[in-house]
Motif scaffolding. Structure first.
Motif, PDB file in Angstrom:
ATOM      1  N   GLU A   1       1.488 -36.105 -12.238  1.00 26.60           N
ATOM      2  CA  GLU A   1       1.638 -34.914 -13.081  1.00 26.60           C
ATOM      3  C   GLU A   1       1.203 -33.650 -12.342  1.00 26.60           C
ATOM      4  O   GLU A   1       1.640 -32.545 -12.686  1.00 26.60           O
ATOM      5  CB  GLU A   1       0.819 -35.072 -14.369  1.00 26.60           C
ATOM      6  CG  GLU A   1      -0.688 -35.193 -14.160  1.00 26.60           C
ATOM      7  CD  GLU A   1      -1.145 -36.633 -14.017  1.00 26.60           C
ATOM      8  OE1 GLU A   1      -2.348 -36.887 -14.177  1.00 26.60           O
ATOM      9  OE2 GLU A   1      -0.273 -37.488 -13.754  1.00 26.60           O
TER      10      GLU A   1
ATOM     11  N   TYR B   1      10.211 -39.116  -6.914  1.00 25.39           N
ATOM     12  CA  TYR B   1      11.066 -40.113  -7.573  1.00 25.39           C
ATOM     13  C   TYR B   1      10.605 -41.522  -7.254  1.00 25.39           C
ATOM     14  O   TYR B   1      10.582 -42.395  -8.129  1.00 25.39           O
ATOM     15  CB  TYR B   1      12.515 -39.907  -7.139  1.00 25.39           C
ATOM     16  CG  TYR B   1      13.452 -40.971  -7.681  1.00 25.39           C
ATOM     17  CD1 TYR B   1      13.956 -40.894  -8.969  1.00 25.39           C
ATOM     18  CD2 TYR B   1      13.816 -42.066  -6.898  1.00 25.39           C
ATOM     19  CE1 TYR B   1      14.799 -41.868  -9.474  1.00 25.39           C
ATOM     20  CE2 TYR B   1      14.652 -43.044  -7.386  1.00 25.39           C
ATOM     21  CZ  TYR B   1      15.145 -42.941  -8.682  1.00 25.39           C
ATOM     22  OH  TYR B   1      15.973 -43.924  -9.174  1.00 25.39           O
TER      23      TYR B   1
ATOM     24  N   SER C   1       7.332 -42.049  -9.293  1.00 26.45           N
ATOM     25  CA  SER C   1       7.565 -42.148 -10.739  1.00 26.45           C
ATOM     26  C   SER C   1       8.934 -41.574 -11.040  1.00 26.45           C
ATOM     27  O   SER C   1       9.105 -40.346 -11.140  1.00 26.45           O
ATOM     28  CB  SER C   1       6.479 -41.390 -11.504  1.00 26.45           C
ATOM     29  OG  SER C   1       6.754 -41.387 -12.883  1.00 26.45           O
TER      30      SER C   1
ATOM     31  N   SER D   1      10.727 -41.713 -13.751  1.00 30.31           N
ATOM     32  CA  SER D   1      10.836 -41.066 -15.064  1.00 30.31           C
ATOM     33  C   SER D   1      10.293 -39.641 -15.014  1.00 30.31           C
ATOM     34  O   SER D   1      10.886 -38.716 -15.600  1.00 30.31           O
ATOM     35  CB  SER D   1      10.067 -41.887 -16.109  1.00 30.31           C
ATOM     36  OG  SER D   1       8.704 -42.028 -15.736  1.00 30.31           O
ATOM     37  N   THR D   2       9.174 -39.435 -14.302  1.00 23.17           N
ATOM     38  CA  THR D   2       8.612 -38.083 -14.193  1.00 23.17           C
ATOM     39  C   THR D   2       9.575 -37.148 -13.481  1.00 23.17           C
ATOM     40  O   THR D   2       9.770 -35.999 -13.894  1.00 23.17           O
ATOM     41  CB  THR D   2       7.280 -38.137 -13.417  1.00 23.17           C
ATOM     42  OG1 THR D   2       6.381 -39.017 -14.085  1.00 23.17           O
ATOM     43  CG2 THR D   2       6.652 -36.757 -13.341  1.00 23.17           C
ATOM     44  N   CYS D   3      10.202 -37.641 -12.444  1.00 21.80           N
ATOM     45  CA  CYS D   3      11.151 -36.833 -11.682  1.00 21.80           C
ATOM     46  C   CYS D   3      12.361 -36.448 -12.528  1.00 21.80           C
ATOM     47  O   CYS D   3      12.793 -35.288 -12.535  1.00 21.80           O
ATOM     48  CB  CYS D   3      11.590 -37.593 -10.439  1.00 21.80           C
ATOM     49  SG  CYS D   3      12.792 -36.738  -9.407  1.00 21.80           S
ATOM     50  N   LEU D   4      12.892 -37.418 -13.262  1.00 22.36           N
ATOM     51  CA  LEU D   4      14.079 -37.156 -14.081  1.00 22.36           C
ATOM     52  C   LEU D   4      13.742 -36.291 -15.285  1.00 22.36           C
ATOM     53  O   LEU D   4      14.535 -35.427 -15.681  1.00 22.36           O
ATOM     54  CB  LEU D   4      14.704 -38.478 -14.522  1.00 22.36           C
ATOM     55  CG  LEU D   4      15.209 -39.388 -13.385  1.00 22.36           C
ATOM     56  CD1 LEU D   4      15.702 -40.717 -13.940  1.00 22.36           C
ATOM     57  CD2 LEU D   4      16.316 -38.707 -12.598  1.00 22.36           C
ATOM     58  N   ASP D   5      12.577 -36.501 -15.896  1.00 23.95           N
ATOM     59  CA  ASP D   5      12.178 -35.699 -17.059  1.00 23.95           C
ATOM     60  C   ASP D   5      11.973 -34.243 -16.698  1.00 23.95           C
ATOM     61  O   ASP D   5      12.164 -33.348 -17.535  1.00 23.95           O
ATOM     62  CB  ASP D   5      10.893 -36.264 -17.673  1.00 23.95           C
ATOM     63  CG  ASP D   5      11.109 -37.635 -18.314  1.00 23.95           C
ATOM     64  OD1 ASP D   5      12.282 -37.970 -18.574  1.00 23.95           O
ATOM     65  OD2 ASP D   5      10.121 -38.358 -18.537  1.00 23.95           O
ATOM     66  N   ALA D   6      11.573 -33.999 -15.440  1.00 20.89           N
ATOM     67  CA  ALA D   6      11.369 -32.619 -15.000  1.00 20.89           C
ATOM     68  C   ALA D   6      12.679 -31.948 -14.591  1.00 20.89           C
ATOM     69  O   ALA D   6      12.670 -30.774 -14.163  1.00 20.89           O
ATOM     70  CB  ALA D   6      10.396 -32.588 -13.836  1.00 20.89           C
ATOM     71  N   ASP D   7      13.802 -32.665 -14.706  1.00 22.96           N
ATOM     72  CA  ASP D   7      15.135 -32.133 -14.376  1.00 22.96           C
ATOM     73  C   ASP D   7      15.215 -31.642 -12.931  1.00 22.96           C
ATOM     74  O   ASP D   7      15.858 -30.621 -12.635  1.00 22.96           O
ATOM     75  CB  ASP D   7      15.508 -30.994 -15.330  1.00 22.96           C
ATOM     76  CG  ASP D   7      15.784 -31.482 -16.745  1.00 22.96           C
ATOM     77  OD1 ASP D   7      16.219 -32.641 -16.892  1.00 22.96           O
ATOM     78  OD2 ASP D   7      15.552 -30.718 -17.699  1.00 22.96           O
TER      79      ASP D   7
ATOM     80  N   GLU E   1      19.913 -44.655  -9.232  1.00 24.56           N
ATOM     81  CA  GLU E   1      20.031 -44.539 -10.684  1.00 24.56           C
ATOM     82  C   GLU E   1      21.400 -44.966 -11.199  1.00 24.56           C
ATOM     83  O   GLU E   1      21.569 -45.207 -12.400  1.00 24.56           O
ATOM     84  CB  GLU E   1      19.775 -43.087 -11.111  1.00 24.56           C
ATOM     85  CG  GLU E   1      18.315 -42.674 -11.077  1.00 24.56           C
ATOM     86  CD  GLU E   1      17.499 -43.375 -12.150  1.00 24.56           C
ATOM     87  OE1 GLU E   1      17.938 -43.443 -13.304  1.00 24.56           O
ATOM     88  OE2 GLU E   1      16.418 -43.889 -11.807  1.00 24.56           O
TER      89      GLU E   1
ATOM     90  N   SER F   1      22.455 -45.738 -15.066  1.00 22.36           N
ATOM     91  CA  SER F   1      22.829 -44.498 -15.749  1.00 22.36           C
ATOM     92  C   SER F   1      24.260 -44.114 -15.396  1.00 22.36           C
ATOM     93  O   SER F   1      24.598 -43.956 -14.220  1.00 22.36           O
ATOM     94  CB  SER F   1      21.863 -43.373 -15.350  1.00 22.36           C
ATOM     95  OG  SER F   1      22.329 -42.120 -15.805  1.00 22.36           O
TER      96      SER F   1
END
Length: 840
Positions: free
Chosen positions: A134, A163, A166, A168-174, A206, A210
């Motif tokens: 984070e 990535y 984490s 998910s953190t990378c993708l959530d941050a766009d 991904e 996805s």
């Protein structure tokens, strides 16, 4: 008397002068922390250099971590770099220390100096601690929008590192959309290249989960994006160009006009000084013109000059890499390169690996017009002081001869090699003469006349000796001394270590007997008797086959062993066309250098046998075999290693009856010559008689070993606990503490060795006998297992180290027991269970 004066020497920056050196450094760094006095930075540099040098040679300097962080509050870029290097080394392995660095790294990410901002961001991403991801999001987001290109370049790669820590953190941050936007709009070419690299890897990983990522990955291969990169090609660095060209090679143009446009745009890159760029361009050209036969051939002509230039310039390593790709192209279109064969002549100062590849190239481009010149050059190499080079040169001459180019002259050259009286030259030449005779039997008279003058005592290499023996058997009627030479070799049967030689010797003696029976009768009797008693299964089986054929019908034996033979037209290629096409698809990669598709050296199942660690480590144990206890990876080993190989004789070893009705001759290793006297009738060529076997034969009668039947032993009286279990750590500790109670060597049935191709087979078998596997591993020919068992009343535990040699079918056992008085009883029980493995 005064003590001798101690020598004083200045402490080396790479060696502490005493145990308190690190403590002294810590004290000095603490005093300098926060100091802004003149000359402080210079003093810090010296101390930082000492810390880094100690860390480099493996001295633990983690105790000065806090002081290093405190001293990092400086604008000196050199101090910053050394501090980041120190922090990156220790923080990744110690999350607690990593937490201490977050504040000062985040502070440096906002520094006025862009170089410090970039270095701090790179160090922050290199911490590799999942719990701190984070703290990366904010600095990475700011880095992607930074006004300095260096910071943006570092941030683009940092997104990929995030990535992997984490996803998910990378993708959530766009971050991927930000990278795509930066890739298409940024003016700095290196930032664009880093964005492309990160996006390709992220979307490829991904894409399997996805649909959106799969679509985005396809957009990278769209015409607008590909043309965007092509139009900016000259702006990129060499390695960035390679990344873009790899992308372009996957692009599918709409029509031939578009193909020519792309090729015209990239043609000037063929003259680039960097070999990687040239190979990447060539890959684009070749892949785009695969469906255009005429143009594809023109591409070969066009790329020939740049490739040959790269081969003759640059380092040997570059030459080898380019030659590997050139070799692949030559195999696909040898006629195009046949006129340039002189470029593949070996230079005296080239390393052997380059020379070897050039010899393969000369072999590939040889044709009717250049064979004489190439063979003449190769013959010069045969006299080379480098034995490996001489061997490869002889093999190259033989390969050209097998291609039917000017065979007459080549055979004469090969026969001249035999007169050089050099052991390695004679050995390689004999192997090639054997292959030539298989393809050109009309040359047998000339070849045999020269080969007949070679003494078998002067040929020691197994392959060469096997080739000589083959010729002695195949052309026994033309070689006057053939039976007597073979007889001498049979007499030295026990001194011959090579299984290949023994097999050839059996066949050669058999062939010679079928043509010159009276002279070979004694040799055949000795050979069959020795073969039946041989420890190697394949040798033993062949001897039994020949014996039973002769016992059944000599004429049938002759039709089987020595039938009329046709000349070999084509020798099998080492690689299939499908394999070559797959390597061609992976042009400009390690696949070409290794001459195998990438999956064969990247996929786990093709990396070889499962590895075994001497330490048990984190292993589990239970009544059921688990993946941790038994490695599930498939063992790759050829049948010879598993079933037939052996390195030492098994004296008095019995074999199971295969239901045959015939008995085999006996063999006394110490009196080989006398063995045939008792089996003179074995090789008789009288009218065959029909054999009526009794209902059953004991194993000793079948093999004629003359051994008394072993008395049946009573079943072991020791009873084991079928539900015994032990903690892995307890097993490891117990193994280290206890001494060895019993150390023995035994054998295992070859069928059991074959069963070990399934790594779980033996542990499951032993578990059925209340003996549990703790760990297994190793690679052919040696496999290691740890077993645990417990007495039924729980009074004693047994720990076993079992090392199985698949080549010799031998087993080494080390047994440790609480109650050493019962070690022998447990050993008998263990060996009894092991003997049943593979026999069912």
């Amino acid at each position: 008397m005064a003590p001798p004066a101690q020598s004083h020497r200045s402490p080396s920056p790479s060696q502490p002068s005493g145990k308190g050196e690190v403590s002294d450094l810590k004290t000095q760094l603490r005093l300098l922390a926060g100091s802004r006095a003149p000359g402080t930075d210079d003093t810090k540099r010296e101390l930082f250099k000492k810390v880094i040098s100690y860390m480099t040679i493996g001295i633990d300097v983690s105790s000065v971590f806090s002081e290093m962080v405190m001293c990092s509050a400086t604008s000196d870029i050199v101090l910053k770099k050394m501090c980041y290097l120190y922090v990156g080394n220790y923080a990744k392995h110690n999350p607690d220390l990593a937490l201490l660095t977050i504040n000062f790294l985040q502070r440096d990410c906002k520094d006025e100096d862009p170089m410090i901002r970039g270095l701090a961001l790179r160090s922050l991403c290199l911490l590799g601690v999942a719990n701190l991801v984070e703290y990366l999001v904010g600095p990475l987001g700011n880095g992607l929008k930074d006004g300095n290109s260096y910071v943006r370049m570092v941030a683009a790669v940092g997104v990929l590192k995030l990535y992997h820590l984490s996803a998910s953190t990378c993708l959530d941050a766009d971050f991927p959309p930000l990278l795509k936007q930066l890739m298409l709009k940024d003016k700095d070419s290196q930032v664009v290249a880093n964005c492309l690299t990160s996006l390709q890897e992220i979307w490829s990983l991904e894409a399997s989960t996805s649909e959106e990522a799969a679509r985005e990955r396809e957009t990278l291969l769209s015409k607008p994006i590909v043309y965007y990169f092509l139009n900016r090609m000259k702006e990129f660095s060499e390695w960035a160009q390679c990344i873009i060209l790899e992308l372009v090679s996957k692009y599918a143009p709409m029509d031939t006009e578009e193909i020519f446009d792309i090729m015209n745009l990239l043609e000037d890159r063929l003259h680039h000084a960097n070999g990687a760029v040239v190979l990447a361009i060539i890959k684009v050209f070749l892949h785009m013109t695969l469906s255009m036969t005429d143009v594809h051939q023109q591409v070969y002509e066009r790329i020939k000059a740049p490739l040959l230039t790269l081969v003759s310039s640059g380092s040997p390593e570059q030459s080898y890499a380019v030659l590997s790709h050139l070799h692949l192209l030559v195999m696909r279109a040898p006629y195009i390169f046949s006129s340039d064969y002189k470029h593949f002549y070996c230079q005296y100062n080239e390393p052997f690996y380059v020379k070897k590849l050039k010899l393969e190239m000369l072999t590939a481009v040889a044709n009717e017009s250049n064979t004489y010149e190439i063979v003449t050059e190769l013959c010069e190499y045969v006299a080379n002081v480098d034995i490996s080079m001489a061997r490869e040169s002889i093999r190259a001459v033989g390969k050209i001869a097998l291609q039917q180019y000017d065979v007459n002259a080549i055979v004469d050259r090969l026969l001249q090699f035999l007169e050089m009286e050099k052991e390695h030259v004679t050995a390689e030449t004999l192997v090639l003469v054997k292959d030539l005779l298989r393809k050109y039997p009309q040359w047998s008279h000339d070849c045999i006349a020269v080969v007949g003058n070679i003494s078998s005592k002067n040929v020691q290499e197994p392959k060469a000796k096997a080739a000589l023996i083959w010729m002695l058997g195949e052309y026994a009627q033309d070689m006057q001394d053939s039976p007597y030479i073979l007889e001498g070799l049979v007499e030295n049967w026990d001194e011959e270590d090579s299984t290949e030689v023994r097999l050839h010797l059996l066949t050669a003696v058999m062939k010679c007997f079928l043509r010159r029976a009276p002279e070979t009768q004694k040799a055949l009797g000795d050979a069959l008797a020795a073969g039946v008693a041989d420890f190697h299964q394949d040798v033993r089986d062949r001897a039994l086959l020949y014996y039973r054929l002769l016992k059944y019908d000599v004429s049938v034996a002759k039709r089987i062993v020595n039938p009329p033979k046709q000349a070999v037209s084509v020798f099998a290629d080492t690689q299939s066309s499908e394999m070559k096409d797959r390597i061609f698809d992976e042009f400009n990669s390690l696949s070409v250098v290794y001459q195998k598709p990438s999956y064969m050296f990247t996929d786990k199942e093709h990396r070889g046998p499962f590895a075994f660690s001497e330490e048990l480590g984190n292993l589990s144990i239970g009544t059921e075999p688990s993946d941790a206890a038994v490695a599930a990876q498939r063992v790759e080993a050829n049948d010879n290693d598993l079933l037939l190989g052996t390195s030492e004789k098994e004296e008095g070893h019995g074999y199971r009856s295969n239901g045959s009705a015939y008995s085999a001759p006996s063999y006394n290793a110490s009196t080989t010559a006398g063995a045939s006297q008792g089996h003179f009738d074995l090789v008789s060529i009288d009218q065959p008689s029909t054999v009526h076997p009794p209902a059953s034969f004991a194993i000793d009668d079948l093999l004629g070993l003359g051994m008394p039947a072993a008395p049946s032993s009573a079943p072991p009286t020791l009873l084991l606990n079928a539900k015994a279990s032990i903690d892995a750590n307890a097993f490891q500790q117990k193994w280290r503490q206890q001494s060895i109670s019993l150390s023995q060597e035994t054998s295992i049935d070859p069928r059991g060795v074959a069963g070990m191709m399934n790594p779980q087979a033996l542990p499951q078998h032993m578990q059925g006998h209340s003996i549990n596997c703790i760990a297994s591993g190793g690679q052919a020919p040696k496999f290691k297992f740890f077993f645990f068992a417990q007495k039924e009343d729980g009074s004693s535990a047994y720990l076993v180290e079992c090392i199985i040699n698949s080549s010799s079918c031998r087993v080494q056992l080390k047994i440790k027991a609480d109650d050493q008085a019962t070690s022998q009883a447990f050993s008998e029980l263990f060996q009894s269970a092991l003997a049943k493995f593979g026999s069912a």
